[in-house]
Scaffold this motif. Structure first.
Motif, PDB file in Angstrom:
ATOM      1  N   THR A  32       0.862  -1.187   0.000  1.00  8.21           N
ATOM      2  CA  THR A  32       0.000   0.000   0.000  1.00  8.21           C
ATOM      3  C   THR A  32       0.897   1.235   0.000  1.00  8.21           C
ATOM      4  O   THR A  32       2.121   1.130   0.166  1.00  8.21           O
ATOM      5  N   ALA A  33       0.291   2.394  -0.158  1.00  7.34           N
ATOM      6  CA  ALA A  33       1.051   3.652  -0.154  1.00  7.34           C
ATOM      7  C   ALA A  33       1.807   3.827   1.159  1.00  7.34           C
ATOM      8  O   ALA A  33       2.897   4.409   1.194  1.00  7.34           O
ATOM      9  N   SER A  34       1.255   3.282   2.245  1.00  7.02           N
ATOM     10  CA  SER A  34       1.913   3.400   3.546  1.00  7.02           C
ATOM     11  C   SER A  34       2.916   2.273   3.808  1.00  7.02           C
ATOM     12  O   SER A  34       3.508   2.206   4.873  1.00  7.02           O
ATOM     13  N   GLY A  35       3.103   1.360   2.841  1.00  9.15           N
ATOM     14  CA  GLY A  35       4.118   0.327   2.940  1.00  9.15           C
ATOM     15  C   GLY A  35       3.646  -1.010   3.483  1.00  9.15           C
ATOM     16  O   GLY A  35       4.438  -1.939   3.607  1.00  9.15           O
ATOM     17  N   TYR A  36       2.364  -1.127   3.802  1.00 11.80           N
ATOM     18  CA  TYR A  36       1.851  -2.398   4.303  1.00 11.80           C
ATOM     19  C   TYR A  36       1.643  -3.383   3.164  1.00 11.80           C
ATOM     20  O   TYR A  36       1.289  -2.994   2.048  1.00 11.80           O
ATOM     21  N   ARG A  37       1.849  -4.669   3.470  1.00 11.54           N
ATOM     22  CA  ARG A  37       1.587  -5.712   2.472  1.00 11.54           C
ATOM     23  C   ARG A  37       0.096  -5.718   2.157  1.00 11.54           C
ATOM     24  O   ARG A  37      -0.736  -5.579   3.045  1.00 11.54           O
ATOM     25  N   ASP A  38      -0.205  -5.960   0.885  1.00  7.52           N
ATOM     26  CA  ASP A  38      -1.600  -5.978   0.438  1.00  7.52           C
ATOM     27  C   ASP A  38      -1.817  -7.248  -0.386  1.00  7.52           C
ATOM     28  O   ASP A  38      -1.210  -7.421  -1.438  1.00  7.52           O
ATOM     29  N   TYR A  39      -2.678  -8.123   0.122  1.00  9.45           N
ATOM     30  CA  TYR A  39      -2.907  -9.420  -0.516  1.00  9.45           C
ATOM     31  C   TYR A  39      -4.262  -9.448  -1.202  1.00  9.45           C
ATOM     32  O   TYR A  39      -5.253  -8.915  -0.706  1.00  9.45           O
ATOM     33  N   SER A  40      -4.286 -10.134  -2.338  1.00 10.17           N
ATOM     34  CA  SER A  40      -5.523 -10.288  -3.102  1.00 10.17           C
ATOM     35  C   SER A  40      -6.153 -11.643  -2.785  1.00 10.17           C
ATOM     36  O   SER A  40      -5.541 -12.492  -2.130  1.00 10.17           O
ATOM     37  N   ASP A  41      -7.352 -11.856  -3.291  1.00  9.15           N
ATOM     38  CA  ASP A  41      -7.998 -13.153  -3.142  1.00  9.15           C
ATOM     39  C   ASP A  41      -7.176 -14.242  -3.827  1.00  9.15           C
ATOM     40  O   ASP A  41      -7.097 -15.372  -3.342  1.00  9.15           O
ATOM     41  N   LYS A  42      -6.532 -13.893  -4.936  1.00  5.80           N
ATOM     42  CA  LYS A  42      -5.674 -14.854  -5.645  1.00  5.80           C
ATOM     43  C   LYS A  42      -4.488 -15.259  -4.766  1.00  5.80           C
ATOM     44  O   LYS A  42      -4.125 -16.436  -4.710  1.00  5.80           O
ATOM     45  N   ASP A  43      -3.908 -14.287  -4.074  1.00  8.87           N
ATOM     46  CA  ASP A  43      -2.797 -14.589  -3.163  1.00  8.87           C
ATOM     47  C   ASP A  43      -3.244 -15.553  -2.068  1.00  8.87           C
ATOM     48  O   ASP A  43      -2.516 -16.487  -1.718  1.00  8.87           O
ATOM     49  N   VAL A  44      -4.426 -15.336  -1.528  1.00  7.18           N
ATOM     50  CA  VAL A  44      -4.967 -16.207  -0.483  1.00  7.18           C
ATOM     51  C   VAL A  44      -5.183 -17.609  -1.048  1.00  7.18           C
ATOM     52  O   VAL A  44      -4.897 -18.608  -0.380  1.00  7.18           O
ATOM     53  N   HIS A  45      -5.639 -17.700  -2.284  1.00  2.80           N
ATOM     54  CA  HIS A  45      -5.847 -18.995  -2.928  1.00  2.80           C
ATOM     55  C   HIS A  45      -4.516 -19.760  -3.018  1.00  2.80           C
ATOM     56  O   HIS A  45      -4.452 -20.962  -2.728  1.00  2.80           O
ATOM     57  N   VAL A  46      -3.465 -19.059  -3.400  1.00  6.70           N
ATOM     58  CA  VAL A  46      -2.136 -19.670  -3.485  1.00  6.70           C
ATOM     59  C   VAL A  46      -1.679 -20.107  -2.085  1.00  6.70           C
ATOM     60  O   VAL A  46      -1.135 -21.209  -1.920  1.00  6.70           O
ATOM     61  N   LEU A  47      -1.903 -19.274  -1.090  1.00 11.50           N
ATOM     62  CA  LEU A  47      -1.518 -19.630   0.280  1.00 11.50           C
ATOM     63  C   LEU A  47      -2.273 -20.860   0.773  1.00 11.50           C
ATOM     64  O   LEU A  47      -1.703 -21.709   1.464  1.00 11.50           O
ATOM     65  N   ARG A  48      -3.526 -20.988   0.406  1.00 12.53           N
ATOM     66  CA  ARG A  48      -4.292 -22.185   0.785  1.00 12.53           C
ATOM     67  C   ARG A  48      -3.715 -23.425   0.112  1.00 12.53           C
ATOM     68  O   ARG A  48      -3.648 -24.503   0.709  1.00 12.53           O
ATOM     69  N   PHE A  49      -3.319 -23.277  -1.147  1.00  8.30           N
ATOM     70  CA  PHE A  49      -2.679 -24.372  -1.878  1.00  8.30           C
ATOM     71  C   PHE A  49      -1.409 -24.802  -1.140  1.00  8.30           C
ATOM     72  O   PHE A  49      -1.161 -25.995  -0.934  1.00  8.30           O
TER      73      PHE A  49
END
Length: 143
Positions: A32-49
Motif C-alpha cells: 500500500t502507499a503506507s508500505g503495508y503488504r496488500d494481498y488479493s484473493d488470488k494470493d490467499v488462494h495460493v496460500l491455501r494451496f
C-alpha cells in the motif's frame, strides 16, 4: 487485505507468509502507499494451496515444483502424479523408519524393570548403540 487478514483467510500464519516471501515460494506482496503488504484473493488462494501441500508433508522445494505445475496450464498430469508418487515413497520410508524406532524403544521399555534399581537397558542401549561399542572413550584408569 493486510497480512493478518490473509493469514486468517488462508490458515497460514503471518510469520510463515513472510517466510514464503523471503524464500521466493510466493512473490512479494503488493504494498500500500503506507508500505503495508496488500494481498488479493488470488494470493490467499495460493496460500491455501501451499498450506494444503504442507499438511500433506510436501517440502518447500516440492511445493515450489507443485506450484509451477499448478500454474502451468499446459502441464501433463503425469508430472504431478510422478511427484506425488515420489512423495508417497518418501513418506512410506519415514513411516518404516519411525516404526523401527518405536519397535526398538518398545523392546527396551519392555526389558526395563522400571523400579528403584539404577540398571536400565534403555540407557545402556543409548550408551552402547547399534554396533555394540560404547560411544564413550574411557579415560586412563577408568574401567
Amino acid at each position: 487485505m493486510n497480512i493478518g487478514d490473509a493469514a486468517k483467510a488462508s490458515g497460514v500464519s503471518a510469520k510463515m507468509i513472510r517466510y514464503y516471501e523471503q524464500t521466493g515460494l510466493i512473490p512479494p506482496a503488493d504494498r500500500t502507499a503506507s508500505g503495508y503488504r496488500d494481498y488479493s484473493d488470488k494470493d490467499v488462494h495460493v496460500l491455501r494451496f501451499i498450506r494444503r501441500s504442507r499438511d500433506l508433508g510436501f517440502s518447500v522445494a516440492e511445493i515450489t515444483e507443485l506450484l509451477a505445475l499448478w500454474q502451468d496450464r499446459s502441464r501433463q498430469s503425469a508430472d504431478v502424479k510422478a511427484l506425488a508418487r515420489a512423495h508417497i515413497a518418501d513418506l512410506r520410508q519415514k513411516i518404516e523408519s519411525l516404526q523401527q524406532m518405536a519397535d526398538t524403544l518398545q523392546t527396551l521399555a519392555d526389558c526395563c524393570a522400571g523400579d528403584h534399581r539404577p540398571d536400565c537397558p534403555i540407557l545402556t542401549d543409548l550408551e552402547v548403540g547399534n554396533d555394540g561399542h560404547s560411544a564413550l572413550k574411557p579415560t586412563t584408569g577408568a574401567i
